[in-house]
Design a protein around this motif. Structure first.
Motif, PDB file in Angstrom:
ATOM      1  N   UNK A  96      35.444  32.147  -1.181  1.00  0.00           N
ATOM      2  CA  UNK A  96      34.405  33.094  -1.593  1.00  0.00           C
ATOM      3  C   UNK A  96      33.065  32.616  -1.037  1.00  0.00           C
ATOM      4  N   UNK A  97      32.508  33.372  -0.106  1.00  0.00           N
ATOM      5  CA  UNK A  97      31.227  33.011   0.491  1.00  0.00           C
ATOM      6  C   UNK A  97      30.102  33.595  -0.347  1.00  0.00           C
ATOM      7  N   UNK A  98      29.176  32.722  -0.760  1.00  0.00           N
ATOM      8  CA  UNK A  98      28.056  33.140  -1.605  1.00  0.00           C
ATOM      9  C   UNK A  98      26.823  33.526  -0.790  1.00  0.00           C
ATOM     10  N   UNK A  99      26.621  32.840   0.340  1.00  0.00           N
ATOM     11  CA  UNK A  99      25.407  33.082   1.122  1.00  0.00           C
ATOM     12  C   UNK A  99      25.631  32.741   2.581  1.00  0.00           C
ATOM     13  N   UNK A 100      25.003  33.520   3.459  1.00  0.00           N
ATOM     14  CA  UNK A 100      24.985  33.238   4.890  1.00  0.00           C
ATOM     15  C   UNK A 100      23.746  33.921   5.465  1.00  0.00           C
ATOM     16  N   UNK A 101      23.218  33.438   6.578  1.00  0.00           N
ATOM     17  CA  UNK A 101      21.953  33.948   7.101  1.00  0.00           C
ATOM     18  C   UNK A 101      22.106  35.271   7.861  1.00  0.00           C
ATOM     19  N   UNK A 102      20.991  35.952   8.017  1.00  0.00           N
ATOM     20  CA  UNK A 102      20.966  37.114   8.907  1.00  0.00           C
ATOM     21  C   UNK A 102      21.264  36.637  10.322  1.00  0.00           C
ATOM     22  N   UNK A 103      21.874  37.503  11.108  1.00  0.00           N
ATOM     23  CA  UNK A 103      22.341  37.077  12.423  1.00  0.00           C
ATOM     24  C   UNK A 103      21.220  36.509  13.279  1.00  0.00           C
ATOM     25  N   UNK A 122      25.391  28.284   5.253  1.00  0.00           N
ATOM     26  CA  UNK A 122      26.519  28.909   4.543  1.00  0.00           C
ATOM     27  C   UNK A 122      26.760  28.191   3.223  1.00  0.00           C
ATOM     28  N   UNK A 123      26.945  28.965   2.162  1.00  0.00           N
ATOM     29  CA  UNK A 123      27.326  28.408   0.868  1.00  0.00           C
ATOM     30  C   UNK A 123      28.553  29.162   0.368  1.00  0.00           C
ATOM     31  N   UNK A 124      29.474  28.446  -0.282  1.00  0.00           N
ATOM     32  CA  UNK A 124      30.724  29.068  -0.720  1.00  0.00           C
ATOM     33  C   UNK A 124      31.290  28.275  -1.885  1.00  0.00           C
ATOM     34  N   UNK A 125      32.443  28.710  -2.393  1.00  0.00           N
ATOM     35  CA  UNK A 125      32.942  28.190  -3.670  1.00  0.00           C
ATOM     36  C   UNK A 125      33.449  26.749  -3.627  1.00  0.00           C
ATOM     37  N   UNK A 126      33.671  26.186  -2.442  1.00  0.00           N
ATOM     38  CA  UNK A 126      34.117  24.789  -2.367  1.00  0.00           C
ATOM     39  C   UNK A 126      33.054  23.872  -1.759  1.00  0.00           C
ATOM     40  N   UNK A 127      31.835  24.334  -1.674  1.00  0.00           N
ATOM     41  CA  UNK A 127      30.799  23.553  -1.003  1.00  0.00           C
ATOM     42  C   UNK A 127      30.283  22.416  -1.884  1.00  0.00           C
ATOM     43  N   UNK A 128      29.943  21.299  -1.245  1.00  0.00           N
ATOM     44  CA  UNK A 128      29.322  20.164  -1.930  1.00  0.00           C
ATOM     45  C   UNK A 128      28.143  19.715  -1.075  1.00  0.00           C
ATOM     46  N   UNK A 129      26.948  20.142  -1.458  1.00  0.00           N
ATOM     47  CA  UNK A 129      25.772  19.850  -0.645  1.00  0.00           C
ATOM     48  C   UNK A 129      25.490  18.358  -0.564  1.00  0.00           C
TER      49      UNK A 129
END
Length: 529
Positions: free
Chosen positions: A193-200, A503-510
């Motif tokens: 599940x992708x929570x965030x990504x930038x404009x192209x 990119x941020x998503x459900x398994x991300x660990x910053x």
């Protein structure tokens, strides 16, 4: 006399299956594997009984035991490892070119050929001495050994060990089990599940270059006396290249390294953690990045999920389609030719990821660069402790390292005019006669002495930023530069890519991204899986 001949046949076959247990490099009690001897005796007695009326049957059993012994001895002598899953995986993932290079490196030498001649002579002599007899064989020795064999399967306070047959069976089972992970990876793709990504227009072009067998102490970027990295030194002097000084890999095998780089599997990941099956390129695809994969060692074959080449887990159709927009179908003899052939397929538009896997300095180093790039010779290696042939090998490795610098320069030039960031690291290093032990190549025994850690597990890593990237992503560029001395495990490369990609998503660990302010260094645990 015939009875004693049978006893000798049983003893020799038993020892052939059991002796390699003493090669086991990870165990403290190499001479106490009584259980392995009983296992071997059991197998041989059963074979003796089943073939009591067949001279050919006895000869076949002896031949198999002898061949298994020679194979295990060979892998131990040259790779300091028994015929374990790692060796089997390497064999299954080897292509025709590597088979040819293997024979040139390990077989076509006077010493090895003499050894093989001796092996054949000993085989013929033993076969003559152990001419099978057709005695009446009693059943009670087989029953007694069967009971002893069952006892060895019970929990015991001392090590049992695995004889050659058991080791082979376990290795095959291990490889089959790895294929069972494909289903888990497919499920993991569906669960992303992708929570965030930038404009192209705001997203950069990201390039991940995976090198091969790069001993960083042979790079002038890290202080080596010969100019083996002139192009990258120039990029560093002009402020585009950041060199990282404390990066480690958890493994010395390409197949295992690729698993760490392409998934969220960490060297300390709990085996029950489902994130180890999450594929980095699948996350990028779901974040609407274009993803291309260029590999000059292995390509996707028609074998699908049964193909056990390096990165086998990327080959099944469902996984391939959810990870990549493009994959090359051909390889080239030299990395420079490979990059030239792939340039037109590089993704240069915003929000793109290019993954490039090179041959680098993989053995035989002399075959990794064209003759026109042979800058150094043995006379340039000022090592009085090495023989002339050893100095030549070092020079060839240094030439391969300089050629790798040239290839990396080609890749950078392909993205120089774009908003791009290029990350380079090697899958692992290599021993090149450095240090007091003067080892060459890699041992697959999990050794962690200071020399091996420095030359094999302590790897080079650098990040290059184009002028456009520096102008449009000044904060990220500053964070990259400020992170150069942080301790980092290459298994966390995916988190660095997610950070650079926005990119941020459900398994991300910053806190696992090298350039994030929340980054927490952790120990790199050396593994063989």
């Amino acid at each position: 006399m015939k009875r004693w001949g049978d006893v000798l046949w049983v003893l020799v076959c038993t020892l052939l299956l059991c002796i390699p247990v003493g090669y086991e490099p990870r165990h403290f009690a190499k001479l106490l594997f009584a259980g392995a001897f009983v296992q071997s005796l059991f197998y041989v007695l059963v074979a003796w009984w089943l073939t009591k009326r067949s001279a050919w049957g006895r000869t076949t059993v002896f031949t198999i035991a002898y061949l298994l012994f020679i194979v295990e001895t060979f892998t131990f002598v040259f790779f300091e490892s028994r015929f374990d899953p790692g060796i089997l995986t390497l064999i299954l993932q080897t292509n025709g070119r590597e088979v040819s290079e293997f024979f040139q490196t390990y077989v076509w030498s006077a010493g090895t050929l003499l050894f093989l001649a001796a092996v054949a002579a000993v085989y013929g002599l033993l076969l003559w001495i152990l001419r099978p007899a057709r005695n009446r064989v009693k059943l009670w020795p087989v029953l007694v050994s069967a009971v002893l064999f069952i006892v060895t399967l019970l929990p015991l306070p001392f090590p049992i060990g695995q004889n050659t047959v058991n080791e082979l069976v376990m290795s095959v089972s291990f490889v089959q089990q790895k294929h069972g992970e494909i289903a888990l990876m497919k499920q993991a793709i569906d669960d992303i599940e992708v929570y965030a990504y930038p404009e192209k227009e705001q997203a950069p072009v990201i390039v991940l270059v995976i090198g091969e067998s790069f001993n960083r102490t042979h790079s002038s970027l890290y202080g080596y006396g010969l100019k083996t990295s002139p192009l990258m030194e120039r990029e560093q002097a002009e402020g585009r290249l950041t060199v990282f000084t404390d990066v480690h890999t958890p493994t010395n095998g390409t197949d295992y390294a690729m698993r760490y780089l392409f998934t969220l599997k960490g060297c300390e990941t709990d085996q029950a953690d489902s994130s180890q099956y999450v594929l980095m390129p699948a996350v990028m695809k779901k974040a609407h990045y274009g993803v291309a994969y260029f590999d000059n060692q292995y390509t996707r074959s028609s074998g699908g999920s049964l193909d056990y080449s390096c990165g086998y887990f990327l080959n099944p159709t469902y996984i391939n389609d959810h990870c990549f927009d493009y994959r090359n179908t051909e390889t080239k003899e030299y990395d420079g030719n490979f990059i030239s052939s792939c340039r037109k397929q590089f993704l240069t538009a915003h929000r793109s990821l290019n993954i490039i896997h090179l041959q680098g300095q993989h053995f035989n180093a002399a075959r990794r660069y064209p003759a026109s790039h042979g800058v150094f010779s043995g006379s340039d290696i000022q090592r009085s402790d090495l023989s002339e042939s050893q100095r030549q090998q070092v020079a060839e490795y240094d030439n391969a390292t300089r050629y790798n610098d040239y290839v990396l320069g080609m890749i950078i030039d392909s993205f120089r005019k774009t908003d791009a960031v290029v990350i380079y690291l090697s899958d692992h290093g290599e021993q090149i006669y450095d240090g007091s032990e003067q080892n060459y190549g890699r041992a697959f025994s999990g050794e962690q002495d200071e020399e091996t850690l420095r030359n094999v597990y302590h790897i080079p890593m650098m990040i290059w930023c184009s002028d456009s990237y520096i102008a449009h992503h000044a904060e990220q560029h500053q964070r990259i530069h400020a992170s150069a001395r942080r301790k980092f495990c290459s298994a966390d490369i995916p988190y660095l890519l997610f950070d650079l990609a926005g990119v941020d998503f459900n398994h991300n660990h910053k806190d696992r991204s090298l350039i994030d302010s929340l980054f927490k260094p952790h120990e790199t645990i050396i593994t063989d899986y």
